[in-house]
Design an enzyme around this catalytic site. Structure first.
Site, PDB file in Angstrom:
ATOM      1  N   HIS A 124       0.866  -1.180   0.000  1.00 53.11           N
ATOM      2  CA  HIS A 124       0.000   0.000   0.000  1.00 53.11           C
ATOM      3  C   HIS A 124       0.911   1.241   0.000  1.00 53.11           C
ATOM      4  O   HIS A 124       2.011   1.200   0.548  1.00 53.11           O
ATOM      5  CB  HIS A 124      -0.836  -0.056   1.285  1.00 53.11           C
ATOM      6  CG  HIS A 124      -1.902   0.977   1.381  1.00 53.11           C
ATOM      7  ND1 HIS A 124      -1.645   2.267   1.793  1.00 53.11           N
ATOM      8  CD2 HIS A 124      -3.242   0.920   1.150  1.00 53.11           C
ATOM      9  CE1 HIS A 124      -2.783   2.952   1.810  1.00 53.11           C
ATOM     10  NE2 HIS A 124      -3.766   2.162   1.424  1.00 53.11           N
ATOM     11  N   ASP A 201       3.128  -4.702   8.286  1.00 51.54           N
ATOM     12  CA  ASP A 201       1.905  -3.924   8.119  1.00 51.54           C
ATOM     13  C   ASP A 201       0.738  -4.913   8.244  1.00 51.54           C
ATOM     14  O   ASP A 201       0.475  -5.699   7.330  1.00 51.54           O
ATOM     15  CB  ASP A 201       1.922  -3.245   6.744  1.00 51.54           C
ATOM     16  CG  ASP A 201       0.612  -2.526   6.447  1.00 51.54           C
ATOM     17  OD1 ASP A 201      -0.331  -2.640   7.250  1.00 51.54           O
ATOM     18  OD2 ASP A 201       0.535  -1.870   5.393  1.00 51.54           O
ATOM     19  N   GLN A 204      -4.317  -5.447   6.928  1.00 47.85           N
ATOM     20  CA  GLN A 204      -5.267  -6.409   6.348  1.00 47.85           C
ATOM     21  C   GLN A 204      -5.223  -7.778   7.016  1.00 47.85           C
ATOM     22  O   GLN A 204      -6.046  -8.634   6.700  1.00 47.85           O
ATOM     23  CB  GLN A 204      -4.992  -6.586   4.846  1.00 47.85           C
ATOM     24  CG  GLN A 204      -5.176  -5.326   4.029  1.00 47.85           C
ATOM     25  CD  GLN A 204      -6.616  -4.821   3.996  1.00 47.85           C
ATOM     26  OE1 GLN A 204      -7.564  -5.524   4.341  1.00 47.85           O
ATOM     27  NE2 GLN A 204      -6.786  -3.574   3.592  1.00 47.85           N
ATOM     28  N   LYS A 227     -10.541  -1.032  10.354  1.00 47.06           N
ATOM     29  CA  LYS A 227     -10.681  -2.207   9.481  1.00 47.06           C
ATOM     30  C   LYS A 227     -11.024  -3.457  10.280  1.00 47.06           C
ATOM     31  O   LYS A 227     -11.030  -4.567   9.759  1.00 47.06           O
ATOM     32  CB  LYS A 227      -9.384  -2.447   8.702  1.00 47.06           C
ATOM     33  CG  LYS A 227      -9.064  -1.356   7.675  1.00 47.06           C
ATOM     34  CD  LYS A 227      -7.818  -1.726   6.895  1.00 47.06           C
ATOM     35  CE  LYS A 227      -7.198  -0.553   6.174  1.00 47.06           C
ATOM     36  NZ  LYS A 227      -7.951  -0.077   5.012  1.00 47.06           N
ATOM     37  N   CYS A 367      -4.662   2.282  -3.791  1.00 50.39           N
ATOM     38  CA  CYS A 367      -3.467   2.859  -3.144  1.00 50.39           C
ATOM     39  C   CYS A 367      -2.267   1.935  -3.293  1.00 50.39           C
ATOM     40  O   CYS A 367      -1.494   1.740  -2.352  1.00 50.39           O
ATOM     41  CB  CYS A 367      -3.718   3.160  -1.668  1.00 50.39           C
ATOM     42  SG  CYS A 367      -4.945   4.422  -1.417  1.00 50.39           S
TER      43      CYS A 367
END
Ligand code: 7TS
Length: 412
Positions: A124, A201, A204, A227, A367
């Site tokens: 991203h 990261d 997700q 999220k 993104c």
């Protein structure tokens, strides 16, 4: 863990019962943000109605209560990701801010000329742009790990790109475009053997699977509350204490200080050193409630439901000859995100047409423009599921998708 009844669960989410364009909403944009259960909304309302105050300051009852709620949320996050200490849990606005914090604080201090930072091509922008800034400032180099034909990652490519010059490896555990789940633990082991630190990261992954920072041996982990059923405006930076301790503050001001003289300042202990200004208590309270809710459902149930939906959607999409899928075609190391294109149709037209059937999906570059360029796709359409989605919703999505090409003047 409770027994899994998706219809019962959906009753907890007011937005899922909304009508859009005269139809019941079919929300398949969960990688962008998820909806919030009443449990989370009530926790936030309760906080404002009963405990609202500026924490860490007033010695009065409400001030103490707000501090306890805020610090209680920090402890909840610590347990959730299995960190050693609450000193290692920093609240940020979101994953993006957490990545910027690492880049500006750790990156500016420890990256030197000629050093290398390695990311995946599928990152991203939030895990690319801050590093571009650091390598430009420090005359260092940003390198990319590319993917296989099947949108997965080859350890050989990893071992070529991560070298003795690598100081930072920063990668998403799951791609927000391809749905690929990367072997972070293996990569971390390799990166550590080369002397690099590893930033994960988890934007997700953390909402969808058990993420254990000790098991992964991540040096840093970032994620966003919104999220994973929580409110917007709250995110988490986990960092190993040994690194956070040595890093300079990112933002300066109130709450992150120890003593301020006219010309100099000493800084507060961890974690407050990195939390300047009035904290987002509402966000922390909402995030704690979101974690409570997720753990009550249980990751086992969450993953089973998501796998069933993703496998079914993949199967239905593969039946459509004009659909091209960008991402692994089977369920191995794959999460609940599917990017695709429809031959001859612009992804924005696809999104607009299915929206008339109540289906919310995402179109664009997500993104991840370097990935799009690598895939030679200017944009894709994307569906992303959460545990509250149903097979019936997948059917509605597929039915609406099958009408798109007719709308646009193709025979089928
Ligand atoms: N990292 C990944 C892997 C993401 O998917 C996102 C957001 C971010 C970082 C940034 O998160 P934020 O909360 O700081 O904005 N991804 C998406 C998406 O796929 N569609 O909208 C936002």
């Amino acid at each position: 863990m409770i027994s899994f009844d998706v219809e019962r669960i959906r009753e907890d989410f007011p937005t899922l019962n909304e009508k859009v364009n005269g139809r019941t909403l079919v929300y398949l944009d969960n990688a962008a943000t998820t909806h919030k259960p009443k449990y989370v909304l009530d926790a936030i309302k309760d906080y404002y109605e009963r405990f609202n105050a500026n924490p860490n300051r007033g010695a009065h009852y409400l001030g103490v209560s707000a501090t306890e709620l805020y610090e209680g949320a920090r402890e909840r996050v610590r347990q959730f990701i299995n960190a050693r200490s609450t000193r290692e849990i920093i609240f940020t606005r979101n994953a993006t801010e957490a990545l910027n914090l690492i880049a500006y604080s750790y990156g500016l201090k420890y990256i030197d000329e000629g050093d290398e930072i390695v990311v995946l091509i599928s990152e991203h922008h939030s895990n690319i742009v801050p590093w571009q800034k650091i390598v430009q400032t420090k005359k260092a180099k940003l390198k990319y790990i590319y993917l296989n034909e099947d949108f997965r990652l080859d350890m050989e490519e990893v071992s070529i790109k991560i070298t003795d010059k690598t100081k930072i490896v920063s990668l998403a555990q799951m791609s927000n475009v391809l749905g690929t789940i990367y072997p972070v633990k293996k990569i971390a082991e390799y990166a550590h053997s080369k002397g690099a630190i590893v930033i994960v990261d988890g934007a997700q992954s953390v909402p969808h699977m058990k993420v254990d920072v000790l098991d992964l041996d991540a040096d840093f982990l970032v994620f966003s509350g919104h999220k994973m059923l929580g409110p917007m405006g709250i995110g988490v930076l986990y960092g190993k204490e040994e690194f956070l301790e040595k890093m300079p503050p990112f933002l300066m001001g109130g709450d992150m200080i120890e003593y301020v003289e006219e010309q100099s300042t000493t800084f507060a202990e961890l974690p407050r050193k990195f939390e300047a200004g009035t904290p987002n208590v509402e966000g922390a309270v909402g995030l704690k409630a979101a974690i409570d809710y997720i753990e009550k459902i249980g990751f086992e149930n969450i993953q089973r439901q998501e796998e069933e939906l993703t496998a079914y959607a993949l199967e239905r999409l593969k039946e459509m000859p004009y659909v091209k899928i960008y991402g692994p075609l089977d369920m191995e190391d794959r999460g609940a995100v599917i990017s695709f294109s429809l031959e001859g149709c612009h992804p924005h037209d696809v999104a607009t047409i299915v929206d008339t059937y109540g289906v919310a999906l995402r179109a664009g570059h997500h993104c991840a423009q370097p990935l799009m360029k690598y895939l030679k796709a200017p944009a894709t359409s994307r569906v992303s599921f959460y545990f509250y989605n149903t097979k019936e919703e997948v059917d509605i999505f597929i039915d609406s998708l099958s009408k798109v090409r007719k709308w646009l003047g193709y025979g089928s």
